[in-house]
Design a protein around this motif. Structure first.
Motif, PDB file in Angstrom:
ATOM      1  N   ALA A   1     -14.548   1.902 -15.776  1.00 15.51           N
ATOM      2  CA  ALA A   1     -13.801   0.817 -15.147  1.00 15.51           C
ATOM      3  C   ALA A   1     -14.211   0.676 -13.680  1.00 15.51           C
ATOM      4  N   GLN A   2     -14.482   1.826 -13.047  1.00 12.66           N
ATOM      5  CA  GLN A   2     -14.876   1.790 -11.637  1.00 12.66           C
ATOM      6  C   GLN A   2     -16.210   1.088 -11.428  1.00 12.66           C
TER       7      GLN A   2
ATOM      8  N   TYR B   1     -19.694  -4.997 -21.098  1.00 16.00           N
ATOM      9  CA  TYR B   1     -18.277  -4.993 -20.745  1.00 16.00           C
ATOM     10  C   TYR B   1     -17.404  -5.151 -21.994  1.00 16.00           C
TER      11      TYR B   1
ATOM     12  N   GLU C   1     -15.793  -2.507 -11.233  1.00 12.16           N
ATOM     13  CA  GLU C   1     -15.125  -2.971 -10.010  1.00 12.16           C
ATOM     14  C   GLU C   1     -16.052  -2.939  -8.806  1.00 12.16           C
ATOM     15  N   LYS C   2     -17.219  -2.321  -8.963  1.00  8.36           N
ATOM     16  CA  LYS C   2     -18.136  -2.192  -7.820  1.00  8.36           C
ATOM     17  C   LYS C   2     -18.653  -3.554  -7.386  1.00  8.36           C
TER      18      LYS C   2
ATOM     19  N   GLN D   1     -22.192  -7.524 -10.857  1.00 10.52           N
ATOM     20  CA  GLN D   1     -21.778  -8.894 -11.120  1.00 10.52           C
ATOM     21  C   GLN D   1     -22.361  -9.279 -12.447  1.00 10.52           C
TER      22      GLN D   1
END
Lengths: 508, 444
Positions: A273-274, A292, A277-278, A282
């Motif tokens: 999950a991290q 994903y 979020e980075k 993108q």
């Protein structure tokens, strides 16, 4: 359902004529630049080769093949070449010659006799049937032998696009085939750091359900290495690195889930999950979205077994909503898992509808494994509804497919369910026999959860037969495993154990 | 010399095919190498055949390293004996499941080809023979059906027309079933196993009968000669099954048969020679001046020229190579191995910077090819490779000897034979000699 329909191949991809690129488009990518010499040789090979000519393209990332084709089509030698990419990623493929012939027969005839474009075949996906382990994989033994026949039956140059790992296995186990090569073209990946074996582990589709415990351990080792090397939490990671790390971790999670090791799977899946979020991450390409979605599905699946149904529903719902034309297989899987959640919640009608959606896609794309899994789920509903005859018929249908495609894990699960029905029908002997069959498979492939729940069921029967001592031993064994892997079933197992212990004390 | 030799790199690439020569290609491209490579293997096959009396059976083994020209020579043997024998050439690849070929299948293949041949000449077999064959087939069928496996569909009927046509239909049917599926194969093989002595007797009776029929048609014939090509490509365990465990069964056919054998069987140390008396291994073209104690061998001009002649036959060398020396350099790198020569040449055509192949191109190609070797040679092979380089494969420890078998199998080591005394010796592949790992091991 007719078998043919189940295992029909999808149509070959249509080739569309590419207009010559404008000057502005002819920008050379770093990948192209570093492979310039090899690509030039390859283009010449394609230009020179006449009739069956064997070549190998060594390529680590399947997506690089798309880039390669784009670059080749720009070259003057290949302008008029009709490239056909055949995807042979069926892990159970043995007779490549037959598969090639079949696909060639399906190719459209050239329209004009005057301008017949030269046809060149690229074979991809063969690393799946070549596999990572074991001597003399059937597909290579066969290739070694049919080499001459290929020269007659395949009148075109054929390029085998494989990761280096698989090429090494060709050299080893199909030496006669290898000795007929007229060219080997090694394309370097654009990623600076690459470990062949690990990269291979990332892309290998060889059915996990049939992997032995040893194979799984090796796969885990390679994937862990990869995840460490591309550590996503280190500073300044490039997008390419993050992508590899995310893929490796998702695959690792899947391996753990397929071993029934839920806590380990959780430990691996959680940190992904991290990555998402980075700021470096993108969604650029469809393949990113696919990673994903895959993550969401398996995370959701894990939530179910760990007892977090609401969270699971949410994740699977998101996976479905995002999956617009990204991957039909993942879409079918999402439907199927959502369906089993609904079934657990007794929302039968909704569950059935979801399973049907899943089945529809699986039939369309010829995903036999998914289809067998969905049939299994529908059969479970039928069994719940006490519609035993229909349930058994569906289980058997699922079992047939699983046997055909070599899905051992799926087979064990279905045998387990049939055994439960037999036990309910008081057909104890048959039930025990089937439970033992499924236990044997779970043990061979190293699925801890499957082993524990099957031990539970056998213990229950022993308890009912008044064999309290044996039942208690088996319950203890099962409980120990269930607690270790963090399964929800531990509580049920505990309750049964206490019940048997009570009865035993009472009758003492 | 053919006039239409290749004059461009593209044509050179195309004409330097890696496969065996067949038919008209033999006339255009074949080069007699007997002055530079011991022809013992070929001559001894021919000698053996010429010593045979009409109708006398023989089982002859033929082997060689992959790509050394075996299939081309078999094609020539076929041509050479076509007048005296009724030669039937069988590509094992077309008939057998190679991962699991069995001696019983070989019998069925012989029956199939024999009856096919008889049928094409309009001959028939002794009706009594056909009828015992039919009985045997019925028994096999019943036996297979009895095993409850209803899915096996060996049809009871023996084909239309009776006589030879029905025997042909039976053999075709059984072979198809065996190749068709695992389950069928297992069941039919079990039945065949039990009825094998009958199959053997009937097949041999059929062969004898066919021979007498053939004699009436061609009084001077020596009989049937079956050539089983491609059997050398079976995996090791199948090779051992056929040529070691069931060698007797293969040798007991009443006709002349040439079997190609995997070279690994020959070097496995087991005693195949009890059954098949002669061993015919085709060596490499000798491009060296042999001197046992000399690690780095000098080259034999004749040998190099013979390799160059293989190329000259196909391409106009003056227009393809910058100089004669470049071609000879290529010949040196081939190690006397015909396919390696063609492969290097093809690679050079792809690499060449200009219109002709230069020495620099050859260097690049060699570097690439040696990398392919380096990727599969296990590190423990290198000290043994050095030893072979130094003493030409004699006086090896048993463990090293065993290792050398797999080296011969993967052509990191090549086998040569001295022309004068036929003594065999080994040397390492020139491409292996160039690898860093080998050079390091040499210094160690």
């Amino acid at each position: 359902m007719p078998f043919k329909k189940l295992f029909g191949r999808s149509q070959p991809p249509e080739s569309s004529p590419t207009p010559p690129p404008s000057l502005a488009e002819q920008v050379i990518s770093p990948w192209e630049a570093q492979n310039e010499g090899t690509i030039a040789r390859l283009a010449r090979f394609i230009d020179f080769a006449k009739g069956f000519t064997l070549g190998f393209v060594e390529i680590s990332f399947p997506e690089d093949l798309d880039d390669l084709l784009k670059v080749l089509k720009k070259r003057p030698e290949c302008r008029l070449v009709d490239f056909q990419v055949f995807d042979f990623s069926d892990p159970n493929l043995t007779y490549l010659q037959d598969a090639l012939k079949q696909r060639i027969d399906q190719l459209p005839q050239s329209i004009s006799a005057l301008m017949t474009p030269k046809r060149v075949i690229l074979v991809k996906g063969l690393e799946n049937s070549i596999g990572l382990f074991g001597d003399y994989p059937p597909v290579l033994q066969d290739l070694n032998f049919v080499r001459d026949a290929l020269a007659d039956s395949v009148p075109y140059p054929v390029l085998f696009c494989l990761p280096s790992y698989a090429i090494n296995r060709v050299i080893k186990f199909a030496p006669d085939f290898w000795s007929w090569k007229s060219g080997v073209f090694r394309l370097l990946a654009s990623h600076d750091s690459q470990d062949e074996a690990s990269i291979y582990a990332l892309h290998a589709q060889k059915m996990l359900g049939n992997a032995s415990q040893l194979e799984k351990q090796e796969r885990i080792r390679l994937l862990e290495k990869l995840a460490q090397e591309f550590d996503p939490l280190a500073a300044n990671r490039s997008k390419a690195d993050l992508r590899i790390a995310a893929q490796a971790l998702v695959e690792l999670g899947i391996v753990h889930i397929s071993s029934g090791e839920f806590l380990k799977a959780q430990a691996v899946l959680e940190p992904i999950a991290q990555i998402f979020e980075k700021p470096g991450w993108q969604l650029e390409a469809k393949s990113d979205l696919a990673i994903y979605i895959k993550y969401l599905i398996w995370r959701g699946h894990l939530d179910v077994v760990l007892g977090n149904t609401a969270k699971a529903e949410q994740r699977l719902g998101t996976a479905l909503a995002l999956n617009n034309d990204v991957s039909p297989i993942l879409k079918a899987t999402s439907y199927c898992y959502l369906g089993s959640i609904k079934a657990q919640q007794d929302q039968i009608e909704e569950a059935i509808w979801l399973f049907q959606q899943s089945l529809k896609i699986e039939e369309r794309i010829g995903d036999a494994q998914g289809q067998a899994a969905t049939l299994h789920e529908i059969a479970k509903i039928k069994a719940l509804q006490n519609n035993i005859e229909e349930a058994i018929a569906l289980f058997n249908q699922s079992l047939n497919i699983k046997e055909y495609i070599g899905d051992a894990l799926g087979k064990a699960a279905t045998l387990h369910e049939i055994a439960r029905i037999k036990a309910q029908q008081n057909n104890v002997e048959e039930a025990i026999l089937l439970f033992h069959q499924s236990l044997e498979i779970f043990e061979r492939i190293g699925n801890a959860h499957g082993k524990a729940v099957t031990l539970n069921e056998i213990a229950k029967i022993k308890g009912q037969q008044g064999n309290a001592k044996e039942a208690i031993t088996l319950f203890h064994l099962a409980l120990e495993i269930l607690q270790r892997i963090g399964s929800q079933d531990a509580a049920t197992s505990q309750a049964w154990l206490e019940q048997v212990q009570q009865t035993a004390t009472l009758s003492d | 010399m053919t006039s239409d030799r290749a004059t461009t790199l593209q044509a050179a690439f195309q004409v330097c095919d890696l496969g065996a020569l067949t038919g008209a290609e033999i006339d255009s491209y074949y080069v007699d190498l007997s002055t530079v490579r011991s022809a013992r293997s070929i001559t001894s096959v021919s000698k053996r055949l010429s010593f045979l009396k009409p109708g006398q059976p023989a089982a002859i083994l033929f082997t060689g390293h992959r790509g050394c020209g075996k299939s081309t020579e078999l094609q020539r043997i076929k041509r050479r004996w076509e007048l005296e024998y009724e030669v039937i050439y069988i590509k094992a690849t077309d008939e057998l499941d190679i991962n699991d070929a069995d001696y019983k299948d070989i019998y069925l293949v012989i029956v199939k080809y024999l009856t096919q041949a008889l049928q094409s000449w309009g001959l028939n077999s002794d009706p009594a023979l056909v009828s015992v064959f039919e009985d045997w087939f019925k028994d096999i069928t019943q036996e297979t059906e009895r095993t409850k496996e209803t899915s096996v569909s060996v049809e009871g009927k023996t084909g239309v027309g009776g006589g030879i046509a029905s025997v042909l239909a039976m053999s075709v049917n059984l072979l198809a079933q065996i190749k068709g599926s695992e389950k069928h194969k297992r069941l039919i093989r079990e039945s065949l196993q039990q009825g094998f002595s009958r199959l053997q007797d009937h097949t041999n009776a059929l062969l004898k009968d066919a021979f007498s029929k053939l004699q009436t048609k061609k009084p001077n014939t020596k009989g049937f000669l079956f050539i089983f090509d491609n059997l050398d490509r079976v995996p090791p365990q199948v090779g051992e099954h056929l040529f070691l465990r069931y060698a007797n069964q293969l040798a007991e056919l009443h006709c002349a048969v040439i079997y190609t054998v995997p070279i690994s069987v020959i070097y496995s140390g087991n005693n195949y020679a009890n059954v098949f008396d002669k061993l015919n291994v085709m060596p490499m073209v000798n491009i060296y001046q042999f001197e046992r104690g000399q690690p780095e061998l000098g080259y034999s001009t004749d040998g190099l020229n013979a390799m160059a002649a293989l190329v000259d036959r196909r391409v106009d060398s003056d227009r393809i190579f910058e100089s004669r020396d470049v071609l000879l350099e290529l010949a040196q790198l081939s190690g006397g191995h015909v396919r390696q020569l063609m492969q290097l040449l093809r690679a050079a055509c792809l690499t060449a910077e200009g219109n002709r192949i230069s020495s620099a191109d050859i260097t690049l190609v060699a570097a690439d090819e040696q990398n392919h070797f380096e990727r599969f040679i296990p590190s423990d092979h290198y000290p043994v490779l050095v030893e072979i380089y130094q003493n030409k494969g004699v006086l090896l420890e048993p463990a090293a000897q065993a290792m050398m078998q797999s080296m011969l199998f993967n052509i990191t080591v090549l086998e040569y034979s001295q022309l004068d005394n036929q003594q065999a010796w080994k040397y390492i592949n020139p491409l292996v000699r160039r690898t860093n790992a080998f050079q390091e091991a040499l210094r160690a």
